[in-house]
Design a protein around this motif. Structure first.
Motif, short mmCIF file in Angstrom:
data_model
loop_
_atom_site.label_atom_id
_atom_site.label_comp_id
_atom_site.label_asym_id
_atom_site.label_seq_id
_atom_site.Cartn_x
_atom_site.Cartn_y
_atom_site.Cartn_z
N SER B 15 0.84 -1.21 0.00
CA SER B 15 0.00 0.00 0.00
C SER B 15 0.87 1.26 0.00
CB SER B 15 -0.96 0.00 1.18
OG SER B 15 -0.28 -0.16 2.37
N THR B 16 2.05 1.19 0.62
CA THR B 16 2.92 2.37 0.60
C THR B 16 3.44 2.63 -0.81
OG1 THR B 16 3.55 1.76 2.82
CG2 THR B 16 4.83 3.47 1.77
N ILE B 17 3.75 1.52 -1.54
CA ILE B 17 4.17 1.71 -2.94
C ILE B 17 3.03 2.33 -3.73
CG2 ILE B 17 4.80 0.46 -5.04
CD1 ILE B 17 6.30 -1.49 -3.23
N MET B 18 1.79 1.86 -3.47
CA MET B 18 0.63 2.40 -4.18
C MET B 18 0.44 3.89 -3.86
SD MET B 18 -0.47 -0.05 -5.91
CE MET B 18 -2.13 -0.47 -6.34
N VAL B 19 0.75 4.29 -2.61
CA VAL B 19 0.62 5.71 -2.24
C VAL B 19 1.46 6.56 -3.18
CG1 VAL B 19 1.12 7.41 -0.46
CG2 VAL B 19 0.20 5.21 0.18
N VAL B 20 2.68 6.10 -3.46
CA VAL B 20 3.59 6.90 -4.28
C VAL B 20 3.18 6.85 -5.74
CG1 VAL B 20 5.99 7.28 -4.84
CG2 VAL B 20 5.37 6.34 -2.63
N SER B 21 2.69 5.70 -6.19
CA SER B 21 2.51 5.54 -7.63
C SER B 21 1.14 5.95 -8.15
CB SER B 21 2.80 4.08 -8.02
OG SER B 21 1.90 3.24 -7.36
N ARG B 22 0.15 6.15 -7.29
CA ARG B 22 -1.17 6.56 -7.81
C ARG B 22 -1.12 7.99 -8.30
NH1 ARG B 22 -3.10 2.54 -9.56
NH2 ARG B 22 -0.90 2.09 -9.36
N SER B 23 -1.85 8.27 -9.37
CA SER B 23 -1.85 9.65 -9.86
C SER B 23 -3.05 10.43 -9.31
CB SER B 23 -1.86 9.66 -11.38
OG SER B 23 -2.83 8.78 -11.86
N ASN B 24 -4.06 9.72 -8.80
CA ASN B 24 -5.20 10.40 -8.18
C ASN B 24 -4.91 10.57 -6.69
OD1 ASN B 24 -7.68 11.15 -7.14
ND2 ASN B 24 -8.81 9.95 -8.64
N ALA B 25 -4.89 11.84 -6.24
CA ALA B 25 -4.45 12.13 -4.87
C ALA B 25 -5.34 11.45 -3.83
CB ALA B 25 -4.45 13.63 -4.64
N VAL B 26 -6.65 11.35 -4.10
CA VAL B 26 -7.55 10.74 -3.11
C VAL B 26 -7.22 9.27 -2.93
CG1 VAL B 26 -9.94 10.21 -2.60
CG2 VAL B 26 -9.36 12.40 -3.57
N TYR B 27 -6.92 8.59 -4.06
CA TYR B 27 -6.55 7.18 -3.97
C TYR B 27 -5.27 7.01 -3.17
CZ TYR B 27 -10.06 5.59 -7.29
OH TYR B 27 -11.23 5.28 -7.90
N SER B 28 -4.30 7.90 -3.42
CA SER B 28 -3.04 7.83 -2.67
C SER B 28 -3.31 7.89 -1.18
CB SER B 28 -2.14 9.00 -3.05
OG SER B 28 -1.75 8.90 -4.37
#
Lengths: 378, 171
Positions: B15-28
């Motif tokens: 999930s931390t990797i996903m935080v960095v790689s998502r382009s939608n801020a809310v998803y991050s």
């Protein structure tokens, strides 16, 4: 030895002298004894009981709310479905289940589907730690009060997500208002709750109830208990978004607030979560300030106390919770809705300072054993 | 309980990797909440339920709600997401990835019982930290709290809106 005190001892023995035995402890015991079937039965009973509690209290609360509202306004309320309309809620629930589940085309689909479940989950998790009676509690964790604060603070995520993912201005504004309101009033609720933690010296809900054996904290805490009771009731009424604090779904300005775009089953999840939340916060109020399942005792008056002990603890809990629920419903049909600025004024400039001063006073009372008011119970 | 720990740790890492790689801020932010919750679970498994509860209350409950609140209020649309996606080019990944890989290798080396006896090594217990903070360094703690208060007052001053006639606008 009189007959009443004999009955008292018989009941105390039957209840294990008010010793708490939670369902999770029973399950662990059954596992340790090697009887897997019994353990599984306990788990199934606990889950089924929670599901039944959610459904039943939802149905009953919605019916009671409509009836009370009607009588406050000199109407009759639902009268057609069943005797005095007692099956009206069931009929409405069936209608909601059969309705089409509409998802707006431009909505964020995954989040739109997830939000009602988040909201519901946060509510149901609290039900697992409430002590309904000495022998009826799913699990007692040693940080129960913190757990309740943590989980109920998490419930706001469901509302925020629901409003944002709907891609609708009204939903968005409603969700923003709900978020601002809930995280503001959470502070006051926590400050009020800390007073009880100070007096009882424990964070476990079962131990907080046990500590009220000699008298409920609402009066045994000498004034500060009463003040924090009032602050707590006001703050939790705001936290569950009920009138006079229901600006997140102010119908006159926001259509329906954060759940404008929800329909059918998903709408009913939000709706049910709101009503179960009312049960949860009333149960918390009863547990913290009104003695939970503890019977009402007056000093060393053995006859009266023995008579009160005849009433089972679970009925005491239900009764106290019902009183608080009635109080919250009474608020709704008495006070007009606040404006946003009034709401924020009330929290940050009125309740918060009073809460801090009250907490300080409670600390002084506990530390120096000051009891300015006479205590009813030795 | 080991399995619980490893699963929670894996969820936290992913999930931390996903935080960095998502382009939608809310998803991050939502992934960040999942990450914080799994860290809370790790604390719980390690025998610190109190810290776990505090983690949920303070980070997942209060701070993240404020973050989500602000991000939602800004209401970044698809354009921002597109812009973010462009920023996350392969070249932008390369530098940090190499540095993180070096750290990762070091951590694995230490974990697998490598020689981690740095000269004069001494494990600092929380109690020592507290004693030091409220003993010899109490003045610095108080001064830093004054600094925070100063920052708060300055932020209020900057955020205050004053009308042309010099009267402060009531919120």
């Amino acid at each position: 030895m009189t007959a009443t005190s004999l009955t008292y001892f018989a009941i105390a023995a039957a209840q294990g002298a008010f010793k708490n035995v939670t369902v999770s402890e029973r399950t662990a015991q059954a596992f340790a004894d090697g009887s897997w079937i019994l353990a599984i039965v306990y788990i199934v009973v606990a889950l089924g009981g929670l599901a039944a509690l959610v459904t039943l209290s939802g149905l009953v609360l919605i019916y009671v709310e409509r009836k009370l509202a009607a009588h406050f306004q000199c109407r009759l309320g639902p009268m057609r479905v069943g005797w005095h309309g007692i099956f009206q809620t069931v009929a409405d629930a069936v209608k909601l289940l059969l309705k089409e589940d509409v998802i707006p085309e431009k909505a964020d689909k995954a989040m739109h589907l997830l939000a009602p479940f988040l909201s519901m989950m946060a509510t149901v998790m609290v039900l697992g730690v409430l002590p309904y009676s000495p022998i009826l509690q799913i699990t007692d964790i040693n940080i129960g009060v913190l757990f309740v604060t943590a989980v109920s603070g998490f419930g706001v995520m469901g509302i925020l997500l629901g409003g944002w993912s709907s891609n609708n201005k009204w939903s968005m504004v409603g969700a923003m208002r709900a978020g601002a309101q809930i995280i503001s009033y959470e502070i006051s609720a926590t400050l009020a709750l800390l007073v009880v933690v100070l007096f009882s010296g424990s964070l476990s809900l079962a131990e907080i109830v046990q500590s009220q054996d000699a008298g409920w904290w609402i009066w045994r805490a000498n004034g500060v208990g009463f003040v924090s009771f009032i602050i707590f009731v006001i703050a939790v009424t705001a936290e569950i978004n009920r009138t006079p604090f229901d600006i997140p779904e102010g119908e006159s300005e926001l259509a329906a607030g954060f759940h404008t775009e929800y329909s059918g089953l998903r709408f009913s999840f939000f709706f049910l979560a709101e009503f179960i939340n009312m049960f949860v916060v009333s149960g918390m109020t009863a547990t913290l300030f009104l003695g939970g399942w503890m019977p009402f005792h007056i000093g060393a008056w053995a006859g009266f106390n023995g008579f009160m002990d005849l009433i089972p603890p679970v009925l005491w809990f239900t009764g106290k919770t019902s009183v608080v629920i009635f109080l919250i419903m009474w608020f709704r049909w008495t006070f007009p809705r606040l404006r946003v600025d009034q709401l924020m004024y009330l929290e940050w400039k009125v309740l918060l300072p009073i809460g801090f001063v009250n907490l300080f006073a409670a600390a002084v009372v506990v530390l120096y054993n000051l009891y300015p008011f006479p205590i009813l119970v030795p | 309980m080991n399995a619980v720990f490893y699963i929670a740790a894996a969820v936290a890492a992913v999930s931390t990797i996903m935080v960095v790689s998502r382009s939608n801020a809310v998803y991050s932010l939502l992934y960040l909440i999942v990450s914080l919750l799994s860290v809370a679970l790790i604390f719980f498994v390690l025998g610190a339920p109190f810290i776990a509860a505090l983690e949920v209350i303070i980070y997942a409950g209060a701070i993240m709600v404020l973050f989500v609140f602000t991000i939602m209020m800004l209401n970044l649309g698809p354009q921002t997401a597109e812009q973010e996606r462009k920023w996350l080019s392969g070249r932008a990944w390369a530098g940090p990835s190499i540095l993180v890989a070096i750290l990762m290798a070091e951590m694995l080396y230490v974990l697998w019982g490598g020689d981690h006896q740095v000269e004069g090594r001494h494990i600092v217990e929380p109690k020592e930290v507290s004693v030091a903070l409220y003993g010899p360094y109490v003045m610095i703690v108080e001064l830093s709290s004054m600094l925070l208060l100063g920052g708060l007052v300055a932020a209020y001053h900057l955020g205050r809106r004053v009308h042309g006639d010099g009267k402060e606008q009531q919120p």
